[in-house]
Design an enzyme around this catalytic site. Sequence first.
Site, PDB file in Angstrom:
ATOM      1  N   ASN A  26       0.843  -1.197   0.000  1.00 41.15           N
ATOM      2  CA  ASN A  26       0.000   0.000   0.000  1.00 41.15           C
ATOM      3  C   ASN A  26       0.878   1.246   0.000  1.00 41.15           C
ATOM      4  O   ASN A  26       2.114   1.159  -0.066  1.00 41.15           O
ATOM      5  CB  ASN A  26      -0.960  -0.015   1.203  1.00 41.15           C
ATOM      6  CG  ASN A  26      -0.224  -0.026   2.548  1.00 41.15           C
ATOM      7  OD1 ASN A  26       0.954   0.317   2.647  1.00 41.15           O
ATOM      8  ND2 ASN A  26      -0.927  -0.425   3.593  1.00 41.15           N
ATOM      9  N   ASP A 220      -9.546  -9.281   0.096  1.00 42.84           N
ATOM     10  CA  ASP A 220      -8.777  -8.389   0.972  1.00 42.84           C
ATOM     11  C   ASP A 220      -8.763  -6.965   0.421  1.00 42.84           C
ATOM     12  O   ASP A 220      -8.812  -5.992   1.183  1.00 42.84           O
ATOM     13  CB  ASP A 220      -7.353  -8.923   1.136  1.00 42.84           C
ATOM     14  CG  ASP A 220      -6.508  -8.043   2.049  1.00 42.84           C
ATOM     15  OD1 ASP A 220      -6.770  -8.047   3.268  1.00 42.84           O
ATOM     16  OD2 ASP A 220      -5.603  -7.348   1.533  1.00 42.84           O
TER      17      ASP A 220
END
Length: 347
Positions: A26, A220
């Site tokens: 991320n 997810d």
Amino acid sequence: MSERGATGPGPAAIQVSRIMRPDDANVAGNVHGGTILKMIEEAGAIISTRHCNSQAGEPCVAALARVERTDFLSPVCIGEVANVSAEITYTSRHSVEVQVNVMSENILTGAKKVTNKATLWYVPLSLKNVNKVLEVPPIQYAREEQEDEGKKRYEEQKLDRLETKQRNGDVIFPIINPDRQTKEPYTVGYSQSSLIHLVGPSDCTLLGFVHGGVTMKLMDEVAGIVAARHCKTNIVTASVDAINFHKKIKKGSVITISGRMTFTSNKSMEIEVFVDADPFVDEPRERYRAVSAFFTYVSLSKEGKPLPVPQLLTETEDEKRRFEEGKGRYLQTKAKRQAQLQQAARQ
């Protein structure tokens, strides 16, 4: 990939390693939980498929049926190596239990830490007839108690799968482009999210059905979007409750992955994720529920410190009911963790 020792006809354990790249993480540099789940499933699929083909008989591919609760003990960062070790710990007549450990390694300093532990269940499907479940070669146990403990785990997961199927008719209507300005922040509708994906050849096994790891990674991603919309901070996967794979998803299907917030504590949030499949190539049929699971996320500051999670505002009776059910799961997990800590302290 490396292998070691054997306790039965197939390999007892294998290890798969890969360096983590920027596209695995991320914006804060933490590797997505879905990336780790995909690696865990790949290692499990390799060792269980090898084992199930270790004796003469019909060739088969091991299909993922269930993933037990998985805790993310520590984040993996860009540049680190994820070492995924998989070991077969129990076999029933038609299923294989694989236990997986993930260890991150800083290749500059040599520092290592355990980041994940998971248990997965596979069933062998014939290459000639995908609806035919084959028998699993038995493994040899070092101790008699290991087989008894494995059988107990097998019966527990079997019962849990039946209970999950009973509540599997619940529906999340896909929210692709919602007008969030009309919704109150911190409500279920405000953060609810969906993703639509066309299943292609690269998503599938030799049998033409979706890899379990591909599905978990997409789940997810959706859960992460829900959590980020609720908190508007950096968020990371803390754990995943049991993921049940109810039905196979065929190549050419369109899958809708939908997630909604169900519960928040002071420092965590639970997101329920469903995967529904629309098979319209070759065999058109009605949409069906393929996979379901609960993901738990935590909110982090820029320094990686836990942040308080805004309280979820429930509006309908169903939302209030799901909140109380989520609270029950949260308290049960918390009590189990405290009992494990007390037991470890006594040893």
